[in-house]
Design a protein around this motif. Structure first.
Motif, PDB file in Angstrom:
ATOM      1  N   ARG A   1      -2.973  -7.695  -5.380  1.00  0.00           N
ATOM      2  CA  ARG A   1      -4.142  -7.473  -4.521  1.00  0.00           C
ATOM      3  C   ARG A   1      -5.364  -7.985  -5.280  1.00  0.00           C
ATOM      4  O   ARG A   1      -5.432  -7.852  -6.514  1.00  0.00           O
ATOM      5  CB  ARG A   1      -4.330  -5.992  -4.157  1.00  0.00           C
ATOM      6  CG  ARG A   1      -3.237  -5.428  -3.261  1.00  0.00           C
ATOM      7  CD  ARG A   1      -3.524  -3.978  -2.858  1.00  0.00           C
ATOM      8  NE  ARG A   1      -4.582  -3.891  -1.847  1.00  0.00           N
ATOM      9  CZ  ARG A   1      -5.128  -2.739  -1.453  1.00  0.00           C
ATOM     10  NH1 ARG A   1      -4.759  -1.605  -2.030  1.00  0.00           N
ATOM     11  NH2 ARG A   1      -6.057  -2.717  -0.506  1.00  0.00           N
TER      12      ARG A   1
ATOM     13  N   ARG B   1      -1.815   2.992  -3.471  1.00  0.00           N
ATOM     14  CA  ARG B   1      -3.075   2.295  -3.245  1.00  0.00           C
ATOM     15  C   ARG B   1      -4.200   3.141  -3.837  1.00  0.00           C
ATOM     16  O   ARG B   1      -3.987   4.237  -4.314  1.00  0.00           O
ATOM     17  CB  ARG B   1      -3.335   2.018  -1.753  1.00  0.00           C
ATOM     18  CG  ARG B   1      -2.874   3.021  -0.697  1.00  0.00           C
ATOM     19  CD  ARG B   1      -3.560   4.335  -0.662  1.00  0.00           C
ATOM     20  NE  ARG B   1      -5.017   4.223  -0.722  1.00  0.00           N
ATOM     21  CZ  ARG B   1      -5.770   5.244  -1.148  1.00  0.00           C
ATOM     22  NH1 ARG B   1      -5.219   6.381  -1.535  1.00  0.00           N
ATOM     23  NH2 ARG B   1      -7.080   5.129  -1.193  1.00  0.00           N
ATOM     24  N   GLY B   2      -5.360   2.494  -3.898  1.00  0.00           N
ATOM     25  CA  GLY B   2      -6.489   3.136  -4.564  1.00  0.00           C
ATOM     26  C   GLY B   2      -6.727   2.413  -5.864  1.00  0.00           C
ATOM     27  O   GLY B   2      -5.774   2.226  -6.650  1.00  0.00           O
TER      28      GLY B   2
ATOM     29  N   THR C   1     -11.994  10.336  -7.639  1.00  0.00           N
ATOM     30  CA  THR C   1     -13.329   9.878  -8.044  1.00  0.00           C
ATOM     31  C   THR C   1     -14.370  10.539  -7.139  1.00  0.00           C
ATOM     32  O   THR C   1     -14.877  11.607  -7.455  1.00  0.00           O
ATOM     33  CB  THR C   1     -13.407   8.345  -7.974  1.00  0.00           C
ATOM     34  OG1 THR C   1     -13.090   7.930  -6.637  1.00  0.00           O
ATOM     35  CG2 THR C   1     -12.431   7.698  -8.939  1.00  0.00           C
TER      36      THR C   1
ATOM     37  N   LEU D   1       0.819  -1.221   0.000  1.00  0.00           N
ATOM     38  CA  LEU D   1       0.000   0.000   0.000  1.00  0.00           C
ATOM     39  C   LEU D   1       0.857   1.278   0.000  1.00  0.00           C
ATOM     40  O   LEU D   1       0.382   2.345   0.433  1.00  0.00           O
ATOM     41  CB  LEU D   1      -0.988   0.021   1.176  1.00  0.00           C
ATOM     42  CG  LEU D   1      -2.337  -0.696   0.937  1.00  0.00           C
ATOM     43  CD1 LEU D   1      -2.111  -2.204   0.803  1.00  0.00           C
ATOM     44  CD2 LEU D   1      -3.321  -0.436   2.068  1.00  0.00           C
TER      45      LEU D   1
ATOM     46  N   CYS E   1     -12.731   6.688   3.359  1.00  0.00           N
ATOM     47  CA  CYS E   1     -11.467   6.276   2.773  1.00  0.00           C
ATOM     48  C   CYS E   1     -10.828   7.427   1.993  1.00  0.00           C
ATOM     49  O   CYS E   1     -11.107   8.604   2.261  1.00  0.00           O
ATOM     50  CB  CYS E   1     -11.676   5.052   1.871  1.00  0.00           C
ATOM     51  SG  CYS E   1     -10.124   4.194   1.543  1.00  0.00           S
TER      52      CYS E   1
ATOM     53  N   THR F   1     -10.257   8.736  -1.936  1.00  0.00           N
ATOM     54  CA  THR F   1     -10.592   8.522  -3.346  1.00  0.00           C
ATOM     55  C   THR F   1     -10.123   9.715  -4.165  1.00  0.00           C
ATOM     56  O   THR F   1     -10.738  10.074  -5.157  1.00  0.00           O
ATOM     57  CB  THR F   1     -12.123   8.401  -3.486  1.00  0.00           C
ATOM     58  OG1 THR F   1     -12.698   9.628  -2.991  1.00  0.00           O
ATOM     59  CG2 THR F   1     -12.673   7.233  -2.694  1.00  0.00           C
TER      60      THR F   1
ATOM     61  N   PRO G   1      -7.952   2.828  -9.035  1.00  0.00           N
ATOM     62  CA  PRO G   1      -7.333   3.254 -10.309  1.00  0.00           C
ATOM     63  C   PRO G   1      -5.818   3.375 -10.236  1.00  0.00           C
ATOM     64  O   PRO G   1      -5.103   2.992 -11.159  1.00  0.00           O
ATOM     65  CB  PRO G   1      -7.983   4.622 -10.560  1.00  0.00           C
ATOM     66  CG  PRO G   1      -9.251   4.586  -9.784  1.00  0.00           C
ATOM     67  CD  PRO G   1      -8.930   3.789  -8.554  1.00  0.00           C
TER      68      PRO G   1
ATOM     69  N   GLY H   1     -15.997   5.945  -3.208  1.00  0.00           N
ATOM     70  CA  GLY H   1     -15.429   5.352  -4.418  1.00  0.00           C
ATOM     71  C   GLY H   1     -15.833   3.894  -4.520  1.00  0.00           C
ATOM     72  O   GLY H   1     -16.807   3.459  -3.900  1.00  0.00           O
ATOM     73  N   ALA H   2     -15.056   3.147  -5.295  1.00  0.00           N
ATOM     74  CA  ALA H   2     -15.338   1.723  -5.463  1.00  0.00           C
ATOM     75  C   ALA H   2     -14.072   1.013  -5.908  1.00  0.00           C
ATOM     76  O   ALA H   2     -13.176   1.620  -6.488  1.00  0.00           O
ATOM     77  CB  ALA H   2     -16.445   1.507  -6.496  1.00  0.00           C
TER      78      ALA H   2
ATOM     79  N   ALA I   1      -5.343   8.274  -4.981  1.00  0.00           N
ATOM     80  CA  ALA I   1      -5.907   6.969  -5.331  1.00  0.00           C
ATOM     81  C   ALA I   1      -6.103   6.801  -6.832  1.00  0.00           C
ATOM     82  O   ALA I   1      -6.610   5.770  -7.281  1.00  0.00           O
ATOM     83  CB  ALA I   1      -7.238   6.783  -4.619  1.00  0.00           C
ATOM     84  N   THR I   2      -5.704   7.840  -7.580  1.00  0.00           N
ATOM     85  CA  THR I   2      -6.013   7.849  -9.024  1.00  0.00           C
ATOM     86  C   THR I   2      -4.868   8.524  -9.780  1.00  0.00           C
ATOM     87  O   THR I   2      -3.831   8.819  -9.221  1.00  0.00           O
ATOM     88  CB  THR I   2      -7.290   8.682  -9.263  1.00  0.00           C
ATOM     89  OG1 THR I   2      -7.021  10.059  -8.893  1.00  0.00           O
ATOM     90  CG2 THR I   2      -8.461   8.152  -8.446  1.00  0.00           C
TER      91      THR I   2
ATOM     92  N   GLN J   1      -7.029   5.759   5.852  1.00  0.00           N
ATOM     93  CA  GLN J   1      -6.930   6.509   4.593  1.00  0.00           C
ATOM     94  C   GLN J   1      -7.638   7.870   4.711  1.00  0.00           C
ATOM     95  O   GLN J   1      -7.183   8.869   4.154  1.00  0.00           O
ATOM     96  CB  GLN J   1      -7.552   5.723   3.434  1.00  0.00           C
ATOM     97  CG  GLN J   1      -6.751   4.522   2.957  1.00  0.00           C
ATOM     98  CD  GLN J   1      -7.152   3.225   3.631  1.00  0.00           C
ATOM     99  OE1 GLN J   1      -7.637   3.225   4.777  1.00  0.00           O
ATOM    100  NE2 GLN J   1      -6.929   2.100   2.956  1.00  0.00           N
TER     101      GLN J   1
ATOM    102  N   LYS K   1     -13.999   0.170   0.357  1.00  0.00           N
ATOM    103  CA  LYS K   1     -13.319   0.065   1.638  1.00  0.00           C
ATOM    104  C   LYS K   1     -14.239  -0.395   2.760  1.00  0.00           C
ATOM    105  O   LYS K   1     -15.389   0.043   2.846  1.00  0.00           O
ATOM    106  CB  LYS K   1     -12.714   1.435   1.988  1.00  0.00           C
ATOM    107  CG  LYS K   1     -11.898   1.486   3.252  1.00  0.00           C
ATOM    108  CD  LYS K   1     -10.803   0.418   3.339  1.00  0.00           C
ATOM    109  CE  LYS K   1      -9.963   0.392   2.100  1.00  0.00           C
ATOM    110  NZ  LYS K   1      -9.141  -0.837   1.954  1.00  0.00           N
TER     111      LYS K   1
HETATM  112  C1  LIG Z   1     -10.577   5.912  -6.140  1.00  0.00           C
HETATM  113  S1  LIG Z   1     -11.125   4.460  -5.496  1.00  0.00           S
HETATM  114  C2  LIG Z   1     -10.084   4.164  -4.159  1.00  0.00           C
HETATM  115  C3  LIG Z   1     -10.581   2.997  -3.359  1.00  0.00           C
HETATM  116  O1  LIG Z   1      -9.483   2.172  -3.015  1.00  0.00           O
HETATM  117  C4  LIG Z   1      -9.365   2.182  -1.607  1.00  0.00           C
HETATM  118  O2  LIG Z   1      -8.838   0.995  -1.081  1.00  0.00           O
HETATM  119  P1  LIG Z   1      -7.269   0.907  -0.691  1.00  0.00           P
HETATM  120  O3  LIG Z   1      -6.917   2.185   0.014  1.00  0.00           O
HETATM  121  O4  LIG Z   1      -7.200  -0.317   0.191  1.00  0.00           O
HETATM  122  O5  LIG Z   1      -6.532   0.726  -1.997  1.00  0.00           O
HETATM  123  C5  LIG Z   1     -10.776   2.389  -1.130  1.00  0.00           C
HETATM  124  O6  LIG Z   1     -11.553   1.235  -1.254  1.00  0.00           O
HETATM  125  C6  LIG Z   1     -11.217   3.462  -2.089  1.00  0.00           C
HETATM  126  O7  LIG Z   1     -12.595   3.637  -2.186  1.00  0.00           O
END
Ligand SMILES: CSC[C@H]1O[C@H](OP(=O)(O)O)[C@H](O)[C@@H]1O
Length: 337
Positions: free
Chosen positions: A87, A53-54, A161, A50, A149, A151, A56, A227-228, A155-156, A188, A240
């Motif tokens: 992942r 992370r994120g 997002t 991580l 979280c 986003t 996208p 986000g998703a 994360a992009t 996050q 998340k």
């Molecule tokens: C722009 S969507 C980012 C999405 O990813 C995150 O998870 P992680 O931090 O574990 O990579 C989280 O689910 C966010 O909504």
């Protein structure tokens, strides 16, 4: 409202010709530490840990990992398989690798693969800006919203997002106040989303995850915007951990629930949320905070880092292709044939 919401938000994933420069998201907000990945294995490790992370962002990083593999003469199928296994939940990772594999299989050289990875990154940024406009248009002026979280730009490819909708909503005078959930255990929200919002001058307050229902009960927020990581063919959405209970509380309190994600997060090959693999991470992430153990030695923990929100609890799914209100499989298949 005098915000400095910048249109040129941070770029946490930067290609430098023969290396991938990443902002180490484990160190934020205390330190802004950048590090270079020069092999696909470096990128795989960064995704697993991580550091990047994120949904996208990990797809984009993996695409550059394929470019690094090509440039350094690695075994490409092996490199792509290792990246793919980094992942399990965010389908953006698999989508990006499938797109790069198609180019590899068609005989693309390193230069062509570099162009493909750049296109993936550029497309994500463009999608975020478009989704920002589409999502913000759903929000009444003067709204207070909540997010979970991170986003955003971290994360992009940039802008974000759900956080892109929030940036656009603030810019348009539609959002007056943002509440960010801390997002235990990896924090996050506390560490990353607050960092982005404060840097942008956007009015934001951090709340404990456990305060979210109380916030909604008070009528302070009208939208929860998230986000998703994977949206199934029927609209069920993996995101998340903690998102599902936010959706339950939102529906109970008459708060609208918006999912914002590019089409690279949509997985029409997965029928429903029941079929989405939920990543379980090491228990130590739950048994400590910022590296300091907070639970008695010998204690065990269960650390799923995503959950699934059923489509019936979602009021709007915003993608760059458009908005689906009250999502179901019919509408999903119409937008993603
Ligand atoms: C722009 S969507 C980012 C999405 O990813 C995150 O998870 P992680 O931090 O574990 O990579 C989280 O689910 C966010 O909504």
């Amino acid at each position: 409202m005098n915000t400095t919401a910048s249109h040129d938000t941070i770029r946490a994933v930067q290609w430098h010709g023969d290396r991938l420069r990443l902002l180490d998201q484990r160190r934020l907000p205390a330190e802004e530490i950048w590090f270079d990945s020069t092999t696909s294995g470096d990128v795989t490790q960064a995704i697993r840990d991580l550091a990047v992370r994120g949904a996208p962002a990990i797809g984009i990083a993996a695409a550059w990992g394929v470019v690094l593999a090509a440039k350094t003469g690695e075994d490409l199928p092996a490199a792509m398989a290792t990246l793919r296994a980094a992942r399990p939940t965010a389908v953006n990772l698999m989508w990006a690798l499938d797109r790069m594999k198609a180019r590899v299989d068609s005989g693309a050289d390193a230069a062509a693969l570099e162009a493909e990875a750049q296109a993936i990154q550029d497309e994500d940024l463009a999608a975020n800006r478009h989704m920002g406009e589409l999502g913000a248009a759903l929000i009444a002026p003067g709204s207070h919203v909540m997010t979970h979280c991170n986003t955003g730009s971290l994360a992009t490819a940039g802008y974000g997002t759900a956080l892109g909708v929030i940036r656009a909503g603030v810019e348009a005078g539609r959002i007056e106040q943002v509440f960010a959930g801390e997002t235990r255990p990896w924090q996050q929200g506390a560490r990353l989303t607050m960092w982005e919002l404060v840097r942008d001058g956007i009015p934001a307050r951090l709340i404990a995850d456990s305060a979210a229902s109380h916030l909604m009960k008070d009528g302070k927020v009208t939208w929860v915007i998230v986000g998703a990581d994977r949206i199934a063919a029927n609209g069920d959405t993996a995101n998340k951990i903690g998102t599902y209970q936010l959706a339950i509380a939102a529906r109970h309190h008459g708060v609208k629930f918006m999912v914002v994600a590019p089409s690279t997060t949509v997985d029409m090959a997965t029928a429903s949320g029941d079929d989405i693999e939920i990543e379980l991470r090491d228990a130590t992430e739950l048994l400590s905070v910022s590296g300091t153990r907070t639970v008695i030695e010998g204690a065990e923990a269960w650390n799923p880092v995503f959950d699934v929100t059923p489509a019936e609890l979602i009021d709007a799914i915003v993608t760059e292709r458009g908005v689906i209100l009250k999502p179901d499989e019919v509408q999903m298949r119409s937008m993603f044939p």
